[in-house]
Design an enzyme around this catalytic site. Sequence first.
Site, PDB file in Angstrom:
ATOM      1  N   CYS A   1       0.850  -1.180   0.000  1.00 35.56           N
ATOM      2  CA  CYS A   1       0.000   0.000   0.000  1.00 35.56           C
ATOM      3  C   CYS A   1       0.893   1.239   0.000  1.00 35.56           C
ATOM      4  CB  CYS A   1      -0.940   0.081   1.181  1.00 35.56           C
ATOM      5  SG  CYS A   1      -1.989  -1.350   1.404  1.00 35.56           S
TER       6      CYS A   1
ATOM      7  N   ARG B   1       3.707  -0.373  -4.993  1.00 36.23           N
ATOM      8  CA  ARG B   1       3.571  -0.852  -3.614  1.00 36.23           C
ATOM      9  C   ARG B   1       2.227  -1.540  -3.375  1.00 36.23           C
ATOM     10  NH1 ARG B   1       7.621   1.779  -0.266  1.00 36.23           N
ATOM     11  NH2 ARG B   1       6.615   0.754   1.457  1.00 36.23           N
TER      12      ARG B   1
ATOM     13  N   TRP C   1      -2.968  -2.669  -1.462  1.00 36.25           N
ATOM     14  CA  TRP C   1      -2.695  -4.105  -1.639  1.00 36.25           C
ATOM     15  C   TRP C   1      -3.559  -4.794  -0.596  1.00 36.25           C
ATOM     16  CZ3 TRP C   1      -0.847  -8.234   1.203  1.00 36.25           C
ATOM     17  CH2 TRP C   1      -0.390  -9.343   0.476  1.00 36.25           C
TER      18      TRP C   1
ATOM     19  N   GLY D   1      -0.827  -1.025   6.820  1.00 38.47           N
ATOM     20  CA  GLY D   1      -0.576  -1.865   7.986  1.00 38.47           C
ATOM     21  C   GLY D   1      -1.794  -2.703   8.307  1.00 38.47           C
TER      22      GLY D   1
ATOM     23  N   LYS E   1      12.576 -15.337 -10.161  1.00 33.92           N
ATOM     24  CA  LYS E   1      12.334 -14.281 -11.161  1.00 33.92           C
ATOM     25  C   LYS E   1      11.331 -14.755 -12.186  1.00 33.92           C
ATOM     26  CE  LYS E   1      13.356 -11.605  -9.621  1.00 33.92           C
ATOM     27  NZ  LYS E   1      14.015 -11.213  -8.386  1.00 33.92           N
TER      28      LYS E   1
ATOM     29  N   GLU F   1       7.684 -15.209 -10.613  1.00 35.38           N
ATOM     30  CA  GLU F   1       6.920 -14.044 -10.149  1.00 35.38           C
ATOM     31  C   GLU F   1       6.450 -13.141 -11.284  1.00 35.38           C
ATOM     32  OE1 GLU F   1       8.789 -11.212  -7.452  1.00 35.38           O
ATOM     33  OE2 GLU F   1      10.729 -11.572  -8.355  1.00 35.38           O
TER      34      GLU F   1
ATOM     35  N   LYS G   1       5.672  -4.518  -3.760  1.00 37.56           N
ATOM     36  CA  LYS G   1       7.113  -4.338  -3.688  1.00 37.56           C
ATOM     37  C   LYS G   1       7.650  -4.505  -2.278  1.00 37.56           C
ATOM     38  CE  LYS G   1      11.118  -3.259  -5.336  1.00 37.56           C
ATOM     39  NZ  LYS G   1      11.801  -4.340  -6.049  1.00 37.56           N
TER      40      LYS G   1
END
Length: 612
Positions: free
Chosen positions: A2, A27, A78, A105, A489, A492, A607
Amino acid sequence: MCGIIGFTGGSPALPFVLSGLRRMEYRGYDSAGVALCGGSPAKIEIRRAVGNVSALEAEVAAAPTDPAATCGIGHTRWATHGAPSVKNAHPHLSPDGRIAIVHNGIIDNYAELRDRLAAQGHVFASETDSEVIAHLVAESEAPTLAERVMWALSFVRGTYGIAVVSADDPGMIVVARKGSPIAVGTGGGASMVASDPAALAGRAESVAYLDDGDVAVLTPGAFEVRSLANTPVSRPCSPLDIDPASVEKGGYEHFMLKEIFEQPEALRNCLRGRLLPDDGTAKLSGLRLGPRDIASLSNIVVTACGTSYYAGLHGVYAFEEFAGIPARIEQAAEFRYRNPIVTPDTALVSLSQSGETADTLAAVREAKRKGALVLSVCNAVGSTIAREAGRGVYLHAGPEIGVASTKAFVCQVAALSMMALLFGRTRRLSGTEGRAFVKALASAPDLVAAVLARNDEIARIAEKHAAVRDAFYIGRGYQHPAALEGALKLKEISYVHAEGYHAAELKHGPIALLDENVPVVALVPQGPDRDKMLGNVQECRARKAPVIAIATEGDADVRSFTEDVIEVPPCPDFVAAIPVVVAEQLFAYHVARLRGEPIDRPRNLAKSVTVE
Ligand code: M6R
């Protein structure tokens, strides 16, 4: 995970907030929203959309907010509590619509708080944990917005970075932090907040990083920081040293590709001034360790997650080989629960690109509690792990925006190699051995440049294998972590199921899966393991598995059994992992591109993993 952004100044807030959200989209990107505070009498307008920031921009274009509003907050999400949807997207409002909050959070006791508020008649519009904060702030009768936020947070257990605006305090943003990063800055007569300082690059002249338990009150051009108990707190301000160009794509199709191509420069920046060719050692001032400190280390525990974990495994091999210090790696998520043995002569090396990964941070705190010497290897300057460790090495790789970590990995390997060299030269390496090490490591940027020059060749090999469903990566020694990283790699960003293994492990089970449809990426650069690797490759070929080899230039033996060879220049094996991983990054990138996947923002990933 987020992203939070906020602006209060003398100019419209919306353009700043939207462009800040675009910079932080990596993010979290399943929904986004803004709250603007302005007008006379002041009111709050929110706009939210499912999907990325473009969807939010379309929503704002369809239903414009007051263009003159000079105070606003935004969020890119997220999802944790509640599926991605408009109602679950932030900002969330208080029942009367006069307070808006954005939150990063997890509020652990949200269900209990929600039940209590519901019993008092509160009706909730979302399934999120975050919404309770807006309702709690609205319940407070304290005289100032900051005090109302402090009151609300006194009930909250969990982690948060929050920004709050109120129609009763236009032009003010109150932010608070516990376990989720918040940077505040000023510039051009405005004040701004972001969960990632990169979003403020080119905008904030100076920034301060909040500590856990801080509450900051932002007004145009100024901010003050207080504790949750409402006492003044001083946080140092420093110029924001992030080049705005580094958070733009700069003509590349994807951030990941840009960051892959930045690796020679990133490595140069990481190594610059730290390698001492004449003395055959390294200078890492941020560790603040003298020879006697290094001599008294009895063991090293490396801890990290994901790609950083694989770089850490490389470091473990190097610490043992070159420094002769017993070393092991611990998955950061296990560290505080497994109760590992840590003594005052243990160095705990925590690796994190973002410096904000929740599990790695928790491991740092646990190791400090146990009295270990805690060292960090982070990329993000001023990040929580770097600050809490207090000693460490910055990568200087520049902001990494693509969700798949690339330049951070190679710089982590370089930083750990320098640590191994410094520790080794203090303990057992000769000057001659140290100078050879320096020479090899200093060549890393050129080795990477040579692999990048083969980009088209790698794209052609990727084209042949772009339709695969499963793949294996195998390596030995320093190429073992490289195999794990190559598989990560590929999976993902391309969603191809890929497994990395030590080459010797294949025949203990996974070889059962090999057939003509399951390619094996074999890491066979020159070095002590090459011949054994060739034996393992033959075992794969005997099962008809297509082999993609990453091998040293001109290795005719490798060419004799596969035409899919990606060549890397000759170099010692501890450095070879760097160009080998770059070849893997390009291979994964092209497979994902050919499959049409959203490379910079793979599904379900974010991320920076700031939740446990
Ligand atoms: O910021 P960190 O290095 O602590 O992040 C750790 C992992 O979340 C990260 O490396 C992740 O595995 C990457 N997506 C891998 O490309």
